[in-house]
Design a protein around this motif. Structure first.
Motif, mmCIF file in Angstrom:
data_model
loop_
_atom_site.group_PDB
_atom_site.id
_atom_site.type_symbol
_atom_site.label_atom_id
_atom_site.label_comp_id
_atom_site.label_asym_id
_atom_site.label_seq_id
_atom_site.Cartn_x
_atom_site.Cartn_y
_atom_site.Cartn_z
ATOM 1 N N ILE A 1 6.562 13.048 -1.074
ATOM 2 C CA ILE A 1 6.232 11.832 -0.332
ATOM 3 C C ILE A 1 6.512 12.098 1.135
ATOM 4 O O ILE A 1 7.660 12.298 1.533
ATOM 5 N N ASP A 2 5.463 12.122 1.943
ATOM 6 C CA ASP A 2 5.567 12.562 3.336
ATOM 7 C C ASP A 2 5.513 11.391 4.316
ATOM 8 O O ASP A 2 5.036 11.524 5.435
ATOM 9 N N PHE A 3 5.997 10.228 3.914
ATOM 10 C CA PHE A 3 6.048 9.077 4.810
ATOM 11 C C PHE A 3 7.313 8.282 4.501
ATOM 12 O O PHE A 3 7.902 8.408 3.422
ATOM 13 N N TRP A 4 7.731 7.467 5.457
ATOM 14 C CA TRP A 4 8.955 6.685 5.280
ATOM 15 C C TRP A 4 8.624 5.322 4.667
ATOM 16 O O TRP A 4 7.539 4.788 4.849
ATOM 17 N N TYR A 5 9.586 4.792 3.957
ATOM 18 C CA TYR A 5 9.479 3.438 3.415
ATOM 19 C C TYR A 5 10.885 2.983 3.025
ATOM 20 O O TYR A 5 11.799 3.817 2.892
ATOM 21 N N PRO A 6 11.117 1.692 2.854
ATOM 22 C CA PRO A 6 12.447 1.202 2.479
ATOM 23 C C PRO A 6 12.751 1.510 1.014
ATOM 24 O O PRO A 6 12.389 0.756 0.112
ATOM 25 N N THR B 1 0.840 -1.199 0.000
ATOM 26 C CA THR B 1 0.000 0.000 0.000
ATOM 27 C C THR B 1 0.878 1.252 0.000
ATOM 28 O O THR B 1 0.588 2.231 -0.693
ATOM 29 N N LYS B 2 1.956 1.224 0.793
ATOM 30 C CA LYS B 2 2.898 2.354 0.760
ATOM 31 C C LYS B 2 3.536 2.500 -0.621
ATOM 32 O O LYS B 2 3.754 3.620 -1.106
ATOM 33 N N PHE B 3 3.857 1.390 -1.253
ATOM 34 C CA PHE B 3 4.414 1.417 -2.607
ATOM 35 C C PHE B 3 3.437 2.115 -3.561
ATOM 36 O O PHE B 3 3.827 3.000 -4.329
ATOM 37 N N ALA B 4 2.165 1.734 -3.480
ATOM 38 C CA ALA B 4 1.154 2.357 -4.332
ATOM 39 C C ALA B 4 1.001 3.842 -4.026
ATOM 40 O O ALA B 4 0.871 4.680 -4.942
ATOM 41 N N ARG B 5 0.994 4.198 -2.741
ATOM 42 C CA ARG B 5 0.867 5.616 -2.370
ATOM 43 C C ARG B 5 2.064 6.425 -2.854
ATOM 44 O O ARG B 5 1.914 7.564 -3.307
ATOM 45 N N ALA B 6 3.255 5.832 -2.751
ATOM 46 C CA ALA B 6 4.452 6.527 -3.221
ATOM 47 C C ALA B 6 4.401 6.733 -4.734
ATOM 48 O O ALA B 6 4.740 7.817 -5.239
#
Length: 385
Positions: free
Chosen positions: A352-357, A337-342
């Motif tokens: 992009i205002d959130f962290w992810y790997p 879901t984070k991948f899709a949001r990014a």
């Protein structure tokens, strides 16, 4: 709470490379990506055996003409279609990651890649450069960071409730390969082959998971130097099956990561303890719904996933409410879901205002393995990071 409501105009057209029949990780990639309807599996090069891959793809409802022989054929064919793929997941053995990821970025695709991203820092720097140049999202498959309590741990550290961080004690030490299982298991054989696994076995395979959890939870810590002792306990193994890495951080904190596949009796063994001046937190991947919170001089207790006292950012990852157990499938779904949001924010030109790997996290993992191997080859000497 994640309830599956759409935030995209339409699902992202997505393909897989590898992950076919018999894959250890293919199903969880597909389950996680498809769960919230953010991705649609429309193409794939699922297997090194084209016929087997085509049969598998068709049984996953992929059109026969979009089940490809290999990734090169897929990228070329999909680029000619108006409805061609927009993102790809790489679920192949380690030695193929760099060339496939490089080709995917050059083809203008967003990439979700198994780790390690590549073998060497010069390759990692090239992928970082390409991702920036092509303005594409590159996401690394550090699946454990998708658990809700990892977000809670990150917020607790950021709030200062633990005080200055002093010690990180982390391990991913299982016992599944305490004997030469690679003689009978092809899935293990490539992991201990330097030509296919790279510079290391357990440092890259399991140790980097804990390295990224450290980066996610305590991002302010920067490694100043490290030392590593590594062993190959099983006769005939060319790569290490056990390693202890010690990191000194610029802040004065100290960190330990035990990476092992010969911890006999341990089914999994992924856990950490983070010690601050005032309090400590501890988490175990086999009990991912709890985060131990221990304040010096107070009663010890376990924080529960889904509870109202958690930070809002942690509760946002809920899928089934408090009291019910969530596991790795939910964690991976959160990451997809984070991948899709990014991707969505990237396509709209929004920050992009959130962290992810991201691709840099992948590069850090490669660098860490290189430095650990350098230290181990020099009898555990300290190496400047």
């Amino acid at each position: 709470m994640i309830d599956g409501e759409k935030f995209l105009e339409r699902p992202i057209r997505w393909a897989m490379i590898g992950g076919g029949r018999g894959s250890q990780i293919g199903y969880i990639h597909r389950s996680a990506a498809l769960r919230d309807n953010n991705f649609q599996l429309v193409a794939g090069a699922f297997d090194i055996d084209p016929e087997r891959g085509r049969d598998f793809g068709e049984k996953c409802y992929v059109a026969p003409d979009r089940c490809y022989t290999d990734y090169k054929e897929m990228f070329a064919a999909e680029a000619k279609r108006e409805d061609g793929i927009e993102a790809v997941s790489i679920a192949t053995p380690n030695f193929t990651h760099y060339e496939i990821a490089k080709a995917a970025l050059e083809a203008g695709l967003h990439v979700y890649c198994e780790k390690p991203m590549c073998f060497f820092s010069n390759e990692a720097q090239e992928l970082e450069r390409l991702a920036k140049e092509k303005n594409r999202i590159m996401f690394l498959s550090y699946g454990y960071c998708g658990h809700q309590m990892i977000e809670q741990a990150r917020r607790m550290v950021a709030s200062g409730g633990l005080g200055p961080i002093r010690i990180l004690n982390m391990q991913f030490a299982h016992g599944a390969h305490n004997v030469a299982v690679e003689k009978k298991s092809a899935a293990t054989a490539w992991r201990v082959d330097p030509k296919k696994a790279g510079l290391s076995y357990v440092l890259g395979d399991v140790g980097t998971h804990m390295l990224y959890l450290q980066e996610a939870i305590v991002p302010q810590l920067k490694i100043r130097r490290l030392m590593c002792s590594a062993q190959s306990f099983v006769e005939g193994r060319a790569l290490e099956d056990n390693a202890m890495s010690i990191m000194e951080y610029e802040s004065g904190a100290i960190g330990y990561i035990w990476s092992s596949c010969v911890n006999a009796g341990s089914e999994f063994g992924a856990r950490f303890r983070i010690v601050g001046e005032k309090a400590s937190i501890a988490w175990d991947a086999e009990h991912p719904n709890q985060l131990q919170y221990e304040v010096q001089g107070s009663m010890q207790g376990a924080m529960q996933r889904g509870a109202g006292y958690l930070y809002a950012e942690a509760r946002a990852d809920d899928r089934i409410g408090g009291g019910h157990p969530e596991g790795l499938f939910e964690a991976w779904s959160n990451l997809y879901t984070k991948f899709a949001r990014a991707i969505n924010k990237n396509e709209k030109g929004e920050p992009i205002d959130f962290w992810y790997p991201d691709v840099h996290a992948g590069a850090e993992g490669v660098k860490w393995v290189e430095k650990c191997v350098e230290s181990a080859k020099n009898e555990g000497a300290w190496v400047t990071y």
